[in-house]
Design a protein around this motif. Structure first.
Motif, PDB file in Angstrom:
ATOM      1  N   ASP A 181       0.732  -1.324  -0.355  1.00 55.63           N
ATOM      2  CA  ASP A 181      -0.017   0.154   0.256  1.00 55.63           C
ATOM      3  C   ASP A 181       0.797   1.696  -0.137  1.00 55.63           C
ATOM      4  O   ASP A 181       0.532   2.257  -0.528  1.00 55.63           O
ATOM      5  N   GLN A 182       1.956   1.301   0.778  1.00 53.76           N
ATOM      6  CA  GLN A 182       2.875   1.844   0.487  1.00 53.76           C
ATOM      7  C   GLN A 182       3.270   2.825  -0.652  1.00 53.76           C
ATOM      8  O   GLN A 182       3.855   3.906  -0.787  1.00 53.76           O
ATOM      9  N   MET A 183       3.616   1.360  -1.242  1.00 52.70           N
ATOM     10  CA  MET A 183       4.775   1.984  -2.434  1.00 52.70           C
ATOM     11  C   MET A 183       3.722   2.359  -3.539  1.00 52.70           C
ATOM     12  O   MET A 183       4.021   3.246  -4.547  1.00 52.70           O
ATOM     13  N   ILE A 184       2.124   2.162  -3.557  1.00 53.72           N
ATOM     14  CA  ILE A 184       1.415   2.294  -4.303  1.00 53.72           C
ATOM     15  C   ILE A 184       1.312   3.893  -3.780  1.00 53.72           C
ATOM     16  O   ILE A 184       1.091   4.837  -4.869  1.00 53.72           O
ATOM     17  N   GLN A 185       1.183   3.675  -2.879  1.00 56.59           N
ATOM     18  CA  GLN A 185       1.177   5.230  -2.212  1.00 56.59           C
ATOM     19  C   GLN A 185       2.510   6.161  -3.421  1.00 56.59           C
ATOM     20  O   GLN A 185       2.307   7.361  -3.340  1.00 56.59           O
ATOM     21  N   LEU A 186       3.661   5.721  -2.855  1.00 53.74           N
ATOM     22  CA  LEU A 186       4.818   6.175  -3.681  1.00 53.74           C
ATOM     23  C   LEU A 186       4.793   6.671  -5.078  1.00 53.74           C
ATOM     24  O   LEU A 186       4.885   7.321  -5.208  1.00 53.74           O
ATOM     25  N   THR A 187       4.364   5.482  -5.991  1.00 54.78           N
ATOM     26  CA  THR A 187       4.107   5.946  -7.499  1.00 54.78           C
ATOM     27  C   THR A 187       3.258   7.016  -7.895  1.00 54.78           C
ATOM     28  O   THR A 187       3.610   7.784  -7.642  1.00 54.78           O
ATOM     29  N   ARG A 188       1.798   6.864  -6.945  1.00 54.57           N
ATOM     30  CA  ARG A 188       1.339   7.969  -6.496  1.00 54.57           C
ATOM     31  C   ARG A 188       1.717   9.145  -7.082  1.00 54.57           C
ATOM     32  O   ARG A 188       2.005  10.204  -8.051  1.00 54.57           O
ATOM     33  N   GLU A 189       2.720   9.097  -5.635  1.00 51.75           N
ATOM     34  CA  GLU A 189       3.569  11.136  -6.168  1.00 51.75           C
ATOM     35  C   GLU A 189       4.430  11.008  -6.037  1.00 51.75           C
ATOM     36  O   GLU A 189       4.261  12.119  -7.067  1.00 51.75           O
ATOM     37  N   PHE A 190       5.085  10.015  -6.858  1.00 49.49           N
ATOM     38  CA  PHE A 190       6.368  10.139  -7.958  1.00 49.49           C
ATOM     39  C   PHE A 190       5.854  10.209  -9.393  1.00 49.49           C
ATOM     40  O   PHE A 190       6.281  11.521 -10.156  1.00 49.49           O
ATOM     41  N   SER A 191       4.582  10.080  -9.768  1.00 46.96           N
ATOM     42  CA  SER A 191       3.880  10.316 -11.355  1.00 46.96           C
ATOM     43  C   SER A 191       3.499  11.746 -11.250  1.00 46.96           C
ATOM     44  O   SER A 191       3.661  12.522 -12.157  1.00 46.96           O
ATOM     45  N   ARG A 192       3.349  12.052  -9.641  1.00 51.76           N
ATOM     46  CA  ARG A 192       2.850  13.336  -9.463  1.00 51.76           C
ATOM     47  C   ARG A 192       4.218  14.211  -9.926  1.00 51.76           C
ATOM     48  O   ARG A 192       4.235  15.802 -10.644  1.00 51.76           O
ATOM     49  N   VAL A 193       4.777  13.846  -8.813  1.00 49.16           N
ATOM     50  CA  VAL A 193       6.219  14.894 -10.069  1.00 49.16           C
ATOM     51  C   VAL A 193       6.858  15.084 -11.132  1.00 49.16           C
ATOM     52  O   VAL A 193       6.729  16.405 -11.505  1.00 49.16           O
ATOM     53  N   LEU A 194       6.770  13.805 -11.295  1.00 51.98           N
ATOM     54  CA  LEU A 194       6.920  13.660 -13.433  1.00 51.98           C
ATOM     55  C   LEU A 194       6.437  14.842 -14.164  1.00 51.98           C
ATOM     56  O   LEU A 194       6.718  15.231 -14.796  1.00 51.98           O
ATOM     57  N   ARG A 195       4.408  14.284 -13.516  1.00 54.54           N
ATOM     58  CA  ARG A 195       3.392  14.974 -14.247  1.00 54.54           C
ATOM     59  C   ARG A 195       3.717  16.653 -14.053  1.00 54.54           C
ATOM     60  O   ARG A 195       3.833  17.667 -14.937  1.00 54.54           O
ATOM     61  N   GLU A 196       3.648  17.553 -12.990  1.00 51.20           N
ATOM     62  CA  GLU A 196       3.757  18.255 -12.306  1.00 51.20           C
ATOM     63  C   GLU A 196       5.618  19.395 -13.260  1.00 51.20           C
ATOM     64  O   GLU A 196       5.394  20.527 -13.646  1.00 51.20           O
ATOM     65  N   ALA A 197       6.017  18.401 -13.486  1.00 51.82           N
ATOM     66  CA  ALA A 197       7.745  19.334 -13.579  1.00 51.82           C
ATOM     67  C   ALA A 197       7.336  19.270 -15.350  1.00 51.82           C
ATOM     68  O   ALA A 197       7.905  19.780 -15.594  1.00 51.82           O
ATOM     69  N   SER A 198       6.489  18.074 -15.934  1.00 47.26           N
ATOM     70  CA  SER A 198       5.829  18.265 -17.458  1.00 47.26           C
ATOM     71  C   SER A 198       5.621  19.340 -17.410  1.00 47.26           C
ATOM     72  O   SER A 198       5.639  20.539 -18.468  1.00 47.26           O
ATOM     73  N   GLU A 199       4.455  19.817 -16.834  1.00 42.89           N
ATOM     74  CA  GLU A 199       3.551  20.611 -16.557  1.00 42.89           C
ATOM     75  C   GLU A 199       4.235  22.233 -16.834  1.00 42.89           C
ATOM     76  O   GLU A 199       4.355  23.031 -17.237  1.00 42.89           O
ATOM     77  N   ALA A 200       5.760  22.559 -15.697  1.00 45.13           N
ATOM     78  CA  ALA A 200       6.438  23.381 -15.593  1.00 45.13           C
ATOM     79  C   ALA A 200       7.115  23.617 -16.267  1.00 45.13           C
ATOM     80  O   ALA A 200       6.868  25.088 -17.199  1.00 45.13           O
ATOM     81  N   ILE A 201       7.742  22.728 -17.547  1.00 43.54           N
ATOM     82  CA  ILE A 201       9.063  22.451 -18.629  1.00 43.54           C
ATOM     83  C   ILE A 201       7.815  23.066 -19.619  1.00 43.54           C
ATOM     84  O   ILE A 201       8.106  24.245 -20.833  1.00 43.54           O
ATOM     85  N   GLY A 202       6.986  22.724 -19.527  1.00 43.08           N
ATOM     86  CA  GLY A 202       5.649  22.848 -20.763  1.00 43.08           C
ATOM     87  C   GLY A 202       5.149  24.743 -20.433  1.00 43.08           C
ATOM     88  O   GLY A 202       5.317  24.723 -21.782  1.00 43.08           O
ATOM     89  N   ASN A 203       4.984  24.477 -19.692  1.00 41.17           N
ATOM     90  CA  ASN A 203       4.364  26.591 -19.104  1.00 41.17           C
ATOM     91  C   ASN A 203       5.368  27.038 -19.786  1.00 41.17           C
ATOM     92  O   ASN A 203       5.417  28.842 -18.746  1.00 41.17           O
ATOM     93  N   TYR A 204       6.761  26.557 -18.869  1.00 34.98           N
ATOM     94  CA  TYR A 204       7.657  27.435 -18.414  1.00 34.98           C
ATOM     95  C   TYR A 204       7.831  28.929 -17.477  1.00 34.98           C
ATOM     96  O   TYR A 204       6.713  29.938 -17.421  1.00 34.98           O
ATOM     97  N   ASP A 205       6.989  27.807 -16.393  1.00 30.90           N
ATOM     98  CA  ASP A 205       6.606  28.500 -15.153  1.00 30.90           C
ATOM     99  C   ASP A 205       7.534  28.216 -13.948  1.00 30.90           C
ATOM    100  O   ASP A 205       7.529  26.842 -13.022  1.00 30.90           O
TER     101      ASP A 205
END
Length: 400
Positions: A181-205
C-alpha cells in the motif's frame, strides 16, 4: 463581526472533527486484523492457563499475550514480540522469586524493581525489554499473592508469550499488505512529481517547478517508512508458516524500493535544475515540447509500475512490467539532445539528468543495469564544443 468569527470557528471545528474521524477510521481499518490477533491470543492464553494449569484468574497470561503482540509498525516485529514476551515472563519470574525469599513490603518492592531493571540492562539493551521486565515485576509485588502458588504467575506469563508466538506463526497478517500500500502511494506521488515537472517546463513556469520539487522532497518520509515496513514484513514472512510464499514478494518490493530511491533522488535534481533553467534562459520551442513530452511519458510509465504493484496475479504483474519496460525503452531511445531539438547547454544538462532517471526506472521493470544502459540513445556528438589549445610559444600563422 463576532458572529462571523464564531461561524468560522465552528466550520474549522467541524473540519477538524471530520479529519480526525477519517484518520481514526483509517487506523481502525489498518489495525483490524491485528486487533483480532491480540484478542484471540489474550483470551486463548487466559483459558489455556485456567483449564490446563487449573489457575484461578490467570490475568498475567492474557497480559503477556496482549503486550507481546501489541500494535507495532516498523522495525523487527518478531524481535519486538520476543523482547516483550521474554521481558514480561522474566519480570514476573524475578518478582515471584524475590517475593518468595524476601517477603512483602515497600523495601522489598524497591529491591524487586531495582534488581529487575539492572538484570534487564545486563541481559539486553532494548528499551521495551527493560520496561516490560520492570513493570511486570512491580505488578507482582503490588498485587495480592497468587492462591495457586508462588510461581503460578510466571507460568501464566509463559503461556501468554507462547500464545502470542503461535498466533503470529499460524495466523499472521499478510506481510505484503503494508509495504504494498505504501509503495502504491509512493508511485502515485512520484508520478505527480514528473507530471508537475512536465507542466512546469511546458508552461515555462518556475513556480510549478518549485512546487514539484517540494512534492518530491515530501516523498522521503514515505521512503523511510517503507524501508522500516519491509524489515517488519521480512521477519513476519520468515516466521509465519502460512505466509512463506510472500517472502519472494517482499524481496521484490525491496528491489523496487531501491529503484524508487535512486529515481526520486535524480528527479529532485532534475526538477531543481528545471526551475533554474526556466529562471535563467529560454529554451527553443522544440526543446520545450520534447522535454515536456518525455517527462509526461515517464510519469505515465511510473503509473504502469504502480499498476504492477496492484496486480493480484504474477501474470498480471509481469504484463504490467513488460508494458512499462516497452514505454520506458521508447523514451530512452530518444534521449539524445539532438533528437529532442535541444541546442543549448542548459537543455542538454536536463537531458543528461533524465537519462540515468530512465535507466533506474528500466531496472525496476526487471532489466539489469547494463541492459538498461544499452537501451539509451547514443549521443551523436559532443555536448561541448571542442576548442583548439594554442601554445603561446608556437609561432602563429598570419595572413599575408
Amino acid at each position: 463581526m463576532a458572529r462571523n468569527t464564531f461561524s468560522q470557528r465552528m466550520r474549522s471545528a467541524r473540519t477538524d472533527l471530520a479529519s480526525r474521524s477519517r484518520l481514526g477510521m483509517s487506523r481502525v481499518r489498518a489495525g483490524f486484523f491485528q486487533s483480532i490477533q491480540i484478542t484471540v491470543a489474550a483470551v486463548g492464553a487466559y483459558f489455556l492457563a485456567e483449564v490446563l494449569l487449573r489457575h484461578h484468574q490467570p490475568l498475567f497470561a492474557a497480559t503477556a499475550a496482549i503486550v507481546s503482540l501489541g500494535y507495532v509498525s516498523g522495525g523487527n516485529h518478531m524481535r519486538r514480540i520476543l523482547e516483550v514476551a521474554i521481558g514480561c515472563t522474566l519480570g514476573i519470574a524475578v518478582g515471584d522469586s524475590l517475593m518468595y525469599f524476601l517477603g512483602r513490603g515497600p523495601l522489598q518492592a524497591f529491591a524487586v524493581l531495582l534488581v529487575s531493571l539492572l538484570l534487564a540492562r545486563f541481559l539486553d539493551n532494548g528499551t521495551i525489554f527493560s520496561t516490560q521486565m520492570g513493570l511486570q515485576a512491580v505488578l507482582v509485588v503490588l498485587l495480592p499473592p497468587a492462591i495457586d502458588g508462588p510461581f503460578a504467575r510466571s507460568l501464566d506469563a509463559v503461556v501468554g508469550g507462547l500464545c502470542a508466538l503461535v498466533i503470529m506463526a499460524l495466523v499472521p497478517q499478510d506481510p505484503r499488505r503494508q509495504p504494498k500500500d505504501q509503495m502504491i502511494q509512493l508511485t502515485r506521488e512520484f508520478s505527480r512529481v514528473l507530471r508537475e515537472a512536465s507542466e512546469a517546463i511546458g508552461n515555462y513556469d518556475a513556480t510549478l517547478a518549485w512546487h514539484a520539487l517540494a512534492r518530491a522532497r515530501k516523498t522521503q518520509p514515505t521512503l523511510d517508512s517503507i524501508e522500516s515496513s519491509l524489515k517488519t514484513s521480512k521477519s513476519l514472512a520468515k516466521v509465519a508458516l502460512t505466509r512463506r510464499q510472500a517472502l519472494d514478494d517482499v524481496r521484490a518490493y525491496e528491489r523496487a524500493l531501491q529503484g524508487f530511491d535512486y529515481s526520486i533522488r535524480n528527479a529532485r535534481v532534475l526538477v531543481r535544475r528545471i526551475a533554474n533553467v526556466i529562471t535563467t534562459v529560454h529554451l527553443r520551442d522544440e526543446a520545450i515540447r520534447s522535454l515536456r513530452d518525455v517527462l509526461l511519458e515517464l510519469s505515465e510509465a511510473v503509473d504502469v509500475l504502480g499498476l504492477s504493484l496492484k496486480a493480484e496475479s504474477t501474470d498480471a504483474r509481469d504484463a504490467m512490467l513488460r508494458r512499462a519496460r516497452i514505454d520506458l525503452s521508447s523514451v530512452a531511445a530518444k534521449l539524445d539532445p539532438q533528437l529532442l531539438g535541444v541546442r543549448t547547454y542548459q537543455g542538454e544538462a536536463l537531458v543528461m539528468i533524465i537519462r540515468p532517471l530512465t535507466v533506474d526506472l528500466l531496472v525496476m521493470t526487471g532489466m539489469d543495469q547494463r541492459a538498461a544502459g544499452n537501451v539509451l540513445a547514443t549521443i551523436r556528438q559532443e555536448l561541448t564544443e571542442a576548442i583548439d589549445i594554442v601554445d603561446p610559444e608556437e609561432p602563429q600563422d598570419t595572413d599575408s
